[in-house]
Design a protein around this motif. Structure first.
Motif, PDB file in Angstrom:
ATOM      1  N   LYS A 187      10.109 -19.625 -32.022  1.00 58.41           N
ATOM      2  CA  LYS A 187      11.175 -19.173 -32.063  1.00 58.41           C
ATOM      3  C   LYS A 187      11.909 -20.049 -32.136  1.00 58.41           C
ATOM      4  CE  LYS A 187      10.865 -15.213 -28.748  1.00 58.41           C
ATOM      5  NZ  LYS A 187      10.941 -14.541 -27.588  1.00 58.41           N
ATOM      6  N   ILE A 188      11.522 -21.132 -32.155  1.00 52.46           N
ATOM      7  CA  ILE A 188      12.615 -22.192 -32.593  1.00 52.46           C
ATOM      8  C   ILE A 188      12.699 -22.504 -34.674  1.00 52.46           C
ATOM      9  CG2 ILE A 188      13.339 -24.830 -31.855  1.00 52.46           C
ATOM     10  CD1 ILE A 188      13.888 -23.440 -29.976  1.00 52.46           C
ATOM     11  N   VAL A 217       5.120 -28.985 -32.424  1.00 52.26           N
ATOM     12  CA  VAL A 217       4.940 -28.476 -31.489  1.00 52.26           C
ATOM     13  C   VAL A 217       5.796 -27.246 -31.428  1.00 52.26           C
ATOM     14  CG1 VAL A 217       4.017 -30.100 -29.678  1.00 52.26           C
ATOM     15  CG2 VAL A 217       6.804 -30.050 -30.316  1.00 52.26           C
ATOM     16  N   PHE A 218       6.712 -27.325 -32.769  1.00 53.01           N
ATOM     17  CA  PHE A 218       7.776 -26.259 -33.680  1.00 53.01           C
ATOM     18  C   PHE A 218       7.048 -25.524 -34.771  1.00 53.01           C
ATOM     19  CE2 PHE A 218      10.602 -28.822 -30.199  1.00 53.01           C
ATOM     20  CZ  PHE A 218      10.592 -27.694 -29.680  1.00 53.01           C
ATOM     21  N   THR A 221      17.307 -19.453 -27.655  1.00 51.69           N
ATOM     22  CA  THR A 221      17.679 -20.488 -27.984  1.00 51.69           C
ATOM     23  C   THR A 221      17.127 -20.075 -29.573  1.00 51.69           C
ATOM     24  OG1 THR A 221      18.615 -22.156 -27.627  1.00 51.69           O
ATOM     25  CG2 THR A 221      16.732 -22.320 -27.193  1.00 51.69           C
ATOM     26  N   LYS A 222      17.917 -20.756 -30.546  1.00 52.93           N
ATOM     27  CA  LYS A 222      16.906 -21.074 -31.941  1.00 52.93           C
ATOM     28  C   LYS A 222      16.986 -22.183 -32.563  1.00 52.93           C
ATOM     29  CE  LYS A 222      17.579 -15.478 -33.351  1.00 52.93           C
ATOM     30  NZ  LYS A 222      18.471 -15.354 -34.626  1.00 52.93           N
ATOM     31  N   CYS A 223      18.195 -23.199 -31.605  1.00 50.41           N
ATOM     32  CA  CYS A 223      18.127 -24.738 -32.532  1.00 50.41           C
ATOM     33  C   CYS A 223      17.916 -25.412 -31.064  1.00 50.41           C
ATOM     34  CB  CYS A 223      19.530 -24.576 -32.807  1.00 50.41           C
ATOM     35  SG  CYS A 223      19.633 -23.549 -34.070  1.00 50.41           S
ATOM     36  N   PHE A 248       6.850 -30.313 -24.547  1.00 55.30           N
ATOM     37  CA  PHE A 248       6.690 -29.335 -25.079  1.00 55.30           C
ATOM     38  C   PHE A 248       5.703 -28.066 -25.014  1.00 55.30           C
ATOM     39  CE2 PHE A 248      10.155 -31.625 -27.240  1.00 55.30           C
ATOM     40  CZ  PHE A 248      11.373 -31.020 -26.582  1.00 55.30           C
ATOM     41  N   LYS A 249       4.236 -29.176 -24.400  1.00 53.80           N
ATOM     42  CA  LYS A 249       3.076 -28.526 -24.928  1.00 53.80           C
ATOM     43  C   LYS A 249       2.763 -27.663 -23.170  1.00 53.80           C
ATOM     44  CE  LYS A 249       1.059 -29.500 -29.632  1.00 53.80           C
ATOM     45  NZ  LYS A 249      -0.292 -29.575 -29.550  1.00 53.80           N
ATOM     46  N   GLU A 250       3.319 -28.529 -22.576  1.00 51.78           N
ATOM     47  CA  GLU A 250       3.028 -27.905 -21.319  1.00 51.78           C
ATOM     48  C   GLU A 250       3.939 -27.374 -21.016  1.00 51.78           C
ATOM     49  OE1 GLU A 250       2.737 -31.461 -18.939  1.00 51.78           O
ATOM     50  OE2 GLU A 250       0.846 -32.290 -19.976  1.00 51.78           O
TER      51      GLU A 250
END
Length: 176
Positions: free
Chosen positions: A56-57, A75-76, A1-3, A45-47
């Motif tokens: 990739k987001i 994180v993104f 997924t990109k979004c 998100f980090k874990e």
């Protein structure tokens, strides 16, 4: 997924919130988290996501709560922050309501009730108005051209948000 979409929902009204993380392209929920706290989201998100997955987001849609923006930035690294349409329209509608309140305060006592009762009518989408609704709006706008202009701006903004071509949307937003 990109979004991604990140949005909270109330578990108990005004007391507890959970967060839904979803994929807008596939219209699937990826995860539900029990907390919307910034550090809890960052840790999740980090874990749970690898650096490669997070890189990739490309875009994350959020409401305009500041903590979400901070989470995304942390994180993104390659994602742009996108305010979701619902909350953008809500902000514009809230501004319209402030104008309605101001007009109501300045109205004669005979007309004050008309403005008081018009909140939901003014928030309706133009295409959803009945003939009776149109008549009520005409009366309000006769009493307050400023309120008419504010309502027209709300409707024009909604139209801008329907444009799918980026350059066309940018031009329309600048014109708005």
């Amino acid at each position: 997924t990109k979004c991604l979409n990140i949005d909270e929902f109330s578990i108990r009204k005004r007391h507890e919130y959970a967060v839904a993380i979803s994929d807008p392209h596939n219209q699937k929920i990826i995860n539900i988290l029990p907390s919307r706290k910034k550090n809890d989201l960052i840790n999740h998100f980090k874990e749970e996501w690898t650096e490669e997955q997070r890189a990739k987001i490309e875009a994350v849609s959020i409401d305009m709560w500041g903590a979400y923006k901070t989470v995304i930035e942390e994180v993104f690294p390659n994602a742009i922050v996108v305010a979701d349409k619902f909350h953008l329209v809500k902000k514009v509608s809230d501004a319209l309501d402030e104008i309605r309140k101001e007009v109501k305060r300045d109205a004669s006592s005979a007309n004050e009730a008309k403005f008081y009762k018009s909140r939901n009518l003014l928030r309706k989408n133009g295409e959803d108005l009945t003939d009776e609704d149109h008549e009520k709006l005409i009366e309000l706008f006769r009493l307050s051209p400023a309120l008419q202009r504010a309502w027209e701006l709300k409707e024009e903004f909604r139209d801008v948000l329907q444009i799918n071509r980026i350059n066309e949307a940018k031009n329309a937003l600048n014109d708005w």
